[in-house]
Design a protein around this motif. Structure first.
Motif, PDB file in Angstrom:
ATOM      1  N   CYS A  29       0.831  -1.211   0.000  1.00 27.28           N
ATOM      2  CA  CYS A  29       0.000   0.000   0.000  1.00 27.28           C
ATOM      3  C   CYS A  29       0.865   1.259   0.000  1.00 27.28           C
ATOM      4  O   CYS A  29       1.800   1.371   0.777  1.00 27.28           O
ATOM      5  CB  CYS A  29      -0.893  -0.009   1.254  1.00 27.28           C
ATOM      6  N   CYS A  32      -2.692   5.797  -1.385  1.00 26.17           N
ATOM      7  CA  CYS A  32      -3.267   6.706  -2.381  1.00 26.17           C
ATOM      8  C   CYS A  32      -4.706   7.108  -2.051  1.00 26.17           C
ATOM      9  O   CYS A  32      -5.236   8.062  -2.576  1.00 26.17           O
ATOM     10  CB  CYS A  32      -3.218   6.058  -3.756  1.00 26.17           C
ATOM     11  N   CYS A  35      -9.072   3.344  -2.297  1.00 33.57           N
ATOM     12  CA  CYS A  35      -9.972   2.405  -1.605  1.00 33.57           C
ATOM     13  C   CYS A  35     -10.978   3.173  -0.747  1.00 33.57           C
ATOM     14  O   CYS A  35     -12.177   2.859  -0.745  1.00 33.57           O
ATOM     15  CB  CYS A  35      -9.169   1.447  -0.742  1.00 33.57           C
ATOM     16  N   CYS A  84      -7.779  -0.579  -6.431  1.00 31.55           N
ATOM     17  CA  CYS A  84      -6.428  -0.436  -5.858  1.00 31.55           C
ATOM     18  C   CYS A  84      -5.341  -0.587  -6.921  1.00 31.55           C
ATOM     19  O   CYS A  84      -5.230  -1.629  -7.563  1.00 31.55           O
ATOM     20  CB  CYS A  84      -6.210  -1.476  -4.761  1.00 31.55           C
TER      21      CYS A  84
END
Ligand code: SF4
Ligand code: SF4
Length: 155
Positions: A29, A32, A35, A84
């Motif tokens: 991850c 960003c 999600c 994602c």
């Protein structure tokens, strides 16, 4: 805003999540927030924020996550996974986190009640003679409960 005590952080937590089935992607991850933007639960309850949960997990805020009630708000709709860019599979990460919480008996009473119903009746709604007599009057077959089907799953 509450402060984080670095001495309370648990660097091993992200590895524990990554070791769970589906949890492997957590370390990819890059925050960003796609999600979070796609999550229907975040839209109605700001306590639930996928990106924030991942940051907390990567930081090692084990107690705050496992003892929280917000991790149980995820509806497992997979919307976050579809957007994602890092293929984190956040829905699976949430399953991994919830499994870790359940292993430490951090489960909301409502879910514990559902587990007890499944164990006793093999379904979330007990089928009594009342329901079966109504079914017979309507020409429907009686329903027999099979709680043993869940023995292996529920322990
Ligand atoms: S969309 Fe993926 S990379 Fe972006 S914050 Fe969410 S989990 Fe992390
Ligand atoms: S699976 Fe959970 S975290 Fe992902 S979008 Fe759906 S409710 Fe939100």
């Amino acid at each position: 805003m509450s402060r984080i005590n670095l001495n309370d952080l648990d660097p091993s937590f992200k590895h524990r999540v990554a070791e769970q089935p589906g949890g492997q992607g957590i370390k990819a991850c890059f925050a960003c927030k796609a999600c979070t933007a796609a999550c229907p639960i975040t839209a109605v309850d700001a306590r639930y924020d996928p990106r924030k949960i991942i940051r907390m997990a990567l930081l090692g805020m084990t107690e705050e996550i496992l003892h929280s009630d917000f991790i149980w708000l995820c509806s497992s709709c997979y919307g976050c996974q579809e957007v994602c860019p890092q293929n984190v599979s956040f829905t699976e990460v949430m399953f991994a986190i919830k499994n870790l919480a359940a292993a430490e008996a951090c489960v909301p009473p409502g879910l514990t009640g559902q587990r007890l119903l499944l164990k006793a009746h093999g379904r979330l709604y007990e089928i009594s003679d009342f329901e079966n007599e109504k079914r017979e009057k309507m020409g429907l077959p009686r329903i027999k409960e099979h709680p043993e089907d869940y023995d292996a799953l529920l322990g």
